[in-house]
Design a protein around this motif. Structure first.
Motif, PDB file in Angstrom:
ATOM      1  N   ASN A  82       0.824  -1.212   0.000  1.00 25.77           N
ATOM      2  CA  ASN A  82       0.000   0.000   0.000  1.00 25.77           C
ATOM      3  C   ASN A  82       0.862   1.268   0.000  1.00 25.77           C
ATOM      4  OD1 ASN A  82      -2.200  -1.767   0.148  1.00 25.77           O
ATOM      5  ND2 ASN A  82      -2.295  -1.627   2.371  1.00 25.77           N
ATOM      6  N   LYS A 138      -4.095  -3.553  -0.552  1.00 25.01           N
ATOM      7  CA  LYS A 138      -4.614  -2.939  -1.771  1.00 25.01           C
ATOM      8  C   LYS A 138      -3.598  -2.988  -2.902  1.00 25.01           C
ATOM      9  CE  LYS A 138      -7.657   0.223   0.624  1.00 25.01           C
ATOM     10  NZ  LYS A 138      -7.949   1.590   0.980  1.00 25.01           N
ATOM     11  N   GLU A 144     -11.410  -3.121  -5.335  1.00 23.00           N
ATOM     12  CA  GLU A 144     -12.215  -3.241  -4.110  1.00 23.00           C
ATOM     13  C   GLU A 144     -13.601  -3.678  -4.424  1.00 23.00           C
ATOM     14  OE1 GLU A 144     -11.545  -0.548  -0.913  1.00 23.00           O
ATOM     15  OE2 GLU A 144     -10.076   0.507  -2.119  1.00 23.00           O
TER      16      GLU A 144
END
Length: 166
Positions: free
Chosen positions: A89, A120, A166
């Motif tokens: 991230n 992520k 996401e």
């Protein structure tokens, strides 16, 4: 005479190609969601690793079972910390060296990045051996959940990035 010249013209390049050494490493990086860790295994030819260690640290280093394994682990840890950078991230993460084992032609090195929350993005910068061998290729396979991606990294292109939707 023409046959001899033809033989030399064809045979010499083929023999030179046979002597050419390939420089590459392979890393498998798997995200373990249960442990919140990125577990990595890197395979590097032992003679290439030995040469870079001898150039950087000490001419007497041997990358084999005959050498002091605790010292060798220290060299591997130090070298990877400078040449194998992991960002999660966007934040650089410490590599935790687990150890190594010897296989026939290569050394297998084990590392992990721990305490990964809310994954992520994984970025791996791999410059292993590229300072000593300009033609070095570093293959990186990254897997997290159902996402998989493979990268061929070189001296000019040394970063692999895997983004998650996401």
């Amino acid at each position: 005479m023409k046959k001899l010249i033809l033989l030399l013209v064809v045979a010499v390049p083929l023999m030179a190609a046979g002597l050419h050494k390939y420089y590459f490493s392979v890393t498998q990086a798997d995200y373990d969601a249960t442990d919140h860790a990125l577990k990595m295994v890197t395979r590097v030819f032992y003679d290439d690793l030995e040469k870079v260690f001898q150039e950087r640290y000490d001419k007497s280093i041997k990358v084999d079972a005959s050498y002091d394994q605790k010292k060798l682990d220290g060299y591997i840890k130090t070298y990877f910390e400078g040449k194998f950078i992991v960002r999660i991230n966007g934040e650089k993460q410490p590599l935790h060296y687990i150890g190594h084992k010897d296989e026939i032609d290569y050394v297998v090195c084990f590392f992990e990045v721990t305490d990964i929350q809310n994954l992520k993005r994984i970025e791996i910068e791999n410059t292993l051996l590229t300072d000593l061998f300009p033609e070095q290729k570093n293959v990186v396979h990254v897997k997290a959940g159902s996402e998989k991606k493979s990268f061929l990294l070189t001296r000019e292109n040394d970063k692999a990035v895997l983004n998650f939707s996401e």
